[in-house]
Write a protein that holds these residues in place. Structure first.
Motif, PDB file in Angstrom:
ATOM      1  N   THR A   5       0.679  -1.111   0.007  1.00  0.00           N
ATOM      2  CA  THR A   5      -0.242   0.054   0.015  1.00  0.00           C
ATOM      3  C   THR A   5       0.865   1.412  -0.081  1.00  0.00           C
ATOM      4  O   THR A   5       2.159   1.269   0.105  1.00  0.00           O
ATOM      5  CB  THR A   5      -0.951   0.158   1.321  1.00  0.00           C
ATOM      6  OG1 THR A   5      -0.136   0.176   2.376  1.00  0.00           O
ATOM      7  CG2 THR A   5      -1.625  -1.188   1.400  1.00  0.00           C
ATOM      8  N   GLU A   7       1.104   3.715   2.526  1.00  0.00           N
ATOM      9  CA  GLU A   7       1.845   3.569   3.672  1.00  0.00           C
ATOM     10  C   GLU A   7       3.081   2.681   3.759  1.00  0.00           C
ATOM     11  O   GLU A   7       4.268   2.953   4.285  1.00  0.00           O
ATOM     12  CB  GLU A   7       0.786   3.480   4.861  1.00  0.00           C
ATOM     13  CG  GLU A   7      -0.229   4.418   5.043  1.00  0.00           C
ATOM     14  CD  GLU A   7      -1.284   4.491   3.901  1.00  0.00           C
ATOM     15  OE1 GLU A   7      -1.519   3.273   3.110  1.00  0.00           O
ATOM     16  OE2 GLU A   7      -1.849   5.730   3.649  1.00  0.00           O
ATOM     17  N   GLU A   8       2.783   1.323   3.157  1.00  0.00           N
ATOM     18  CA  GLU A   8       3.881   0.277   3.332  1.00  0.00           C
ATOM     19  C   GLU A   8       5.133   1.065   2.301  1.00  0.00           C
ATOM     20  O   GLU A   8       6.273   0.541   2.739  1.00  0.00           O
ATOM     21  CB  GLU A   8       3.166  -0.893   3.011  1.00  0.00           C
ATOM     22  CG  GLU A   8       2.260  -1.409   3.923  1.00  0.00           C
ATOM     23  CD  GLU A   8       1.887  -2.843   3.324  1.00  0.00           C
ATOM     24  OE1 GLU A   8       1.359  -3.794   4.096  1.00  0.00           O
ATOM     25  OE2 GLU A   8       1.618  -2.967   2.128  1.00  0.00           O
ATOM     26  N   ALA A  10       5.883   3.997   1.747  1.00  0.00           N
ATOM     27  CA  ALA A  10       6.528   5.146   2.462  1.00  0.00           C
ATOM     28  C   ALA A  10       7.336   4.335   3.420  1.00  0.00           C
ATOM     29  O   ALA A  10       8.337   4.732   3.526  1.00  0.00           O
ATOM     30  CB  ALA A  10       5.397   5.898   3.046  1.00  0.00           C
ATOM     31  N   HIS A  16       7.755  10.313   3.790  1.00  0.00           N
ATOM     32  CA  HIS A  16       6.460  10.520   4.125  1.00  0.00           C
ATOM     33  C   HIS A  16       5.355   9.915   2.855  1.00  0.00           C
ATOM     34  O   HIS A  16       5.713   9.958   1.747  1.00  0.00           O
ATOM     35  CB  HIS A  16       6.159  11.854   4.224  1.00  0.00           C
ATOM     36  CG  HIS A  16       4.908  12.226   4.863  1.00  0.00           C
ATOM     37  ND1 HIS A  16       3.809  12.520   4.048  1.00  0.00           N
ATOM     38  CD2 HIS A  16       4.682  12.837   6.031  1.00  0.00           C
ATOM     39  CE1 HIS A  16       2.820  12.680   5.169  1.00  0.00           C
ATOM     40  NE2 HIS A  16       3.245  13.023   6.126  1.00  0.00           N
ATOM     41  N   PRO A  17       4.320   9.450   3.250  1.00  0.00           N
ATOM     42  CA  PRO A  17       3.379   8.838   2.296  1.00  0.00           C
ATOM     43  C   PRO A  17       3.048   9.857   1.331  1.00  0.00           C
ATOM     44  O   PRO A  17       2.770   9.635   0.021  1.00  0.00           O
ATOM     45  CB  PRO A  17       2.080   8.427   3.217  1.00  0.00           C
ATOM     46  CG  PRO A  17       2.716   8.199   4.514  1.00  0.00           C
ATOM     47  CD  PRO A  17       3.877   9.344   4.670  1.00  0.00           C
ATOM     48  N   CYS A  37      -6.963   3.844  -4.339  1.00  0.00           N
ATOM     49  CA  CYS A  37      -5.748   3.201  -3.386  1.00  0.00           C
ATOM     50  C   CYS A  37      -4.493   2.921  -4.528  1.00  0.00           C
ATOM     51  O   CYS A  37      -4.641   2.795  -5.523  1.00  0.00           O
ATOM     52  CB  CYS A  37      -6.041   1.971  -2.814  1.00  0.00           C
ATOM     53  SG  CYS A  37      -7.320   2.151  -1.743  1.00  0.00           S
TER      54      CYS A  37
END
Length: 109
Positions: A5, A7-8, A10, A16-17, A37
């Motif tokens: 994803t 976030e992963e 990042a 930072h995402p 997404c």
């Protein structure tokens, strides 16, 4: 093949995402937006990161004073509609001194 994803990804890049999203949108980081997404393939992220490593030849050249490598020229340029020649001409025109037109003789007989 493992997918990540935003976030992963990042966490993988230690960024930072929002920065990962911005770079993925610009095509700097490989990823695809599926619906709402972002999805990243881990193998592609590893390859992307490895492609940014300095080559052994570059590492050897940095220490030599007579052959210094300019790292700023080692970047990829994307897009743009102005050629370097056009940009140089535009810069020359801006740097040229402005001169006043010669006054014509307005004396009449």
């Amino acid at each position: 093949m493992k997918t990540l994803t935003l976030e992963e990804a990042a966490l993988f890049f230690k960024m930072h995402p929002e920065e990962v999203r911005r770079r993925a949108k610009a095509g700097i980081i490989p990823g695809v937006k599926m619906g709402k997404c972002w999805v990243f393939i881990e193998d592609d992220l590893v390859a992307c990161m490895r492609s940014r490593y300095a080559s052994p030849w570059q590492a050897l050249q940095v220490g030599h004073e007579e052959k210094q490598l300019c790292h700023s020229l080692n970047v990829e340029k994307r897009g743009g509609s102005v050629s370097p020649h056009q940009a140089a001409n535009a810069l020359d025109a801006l740097l040229r001194q402005k001169t006043k037109p010669k006054r014509r003789n307005s004396m009449t007989d």
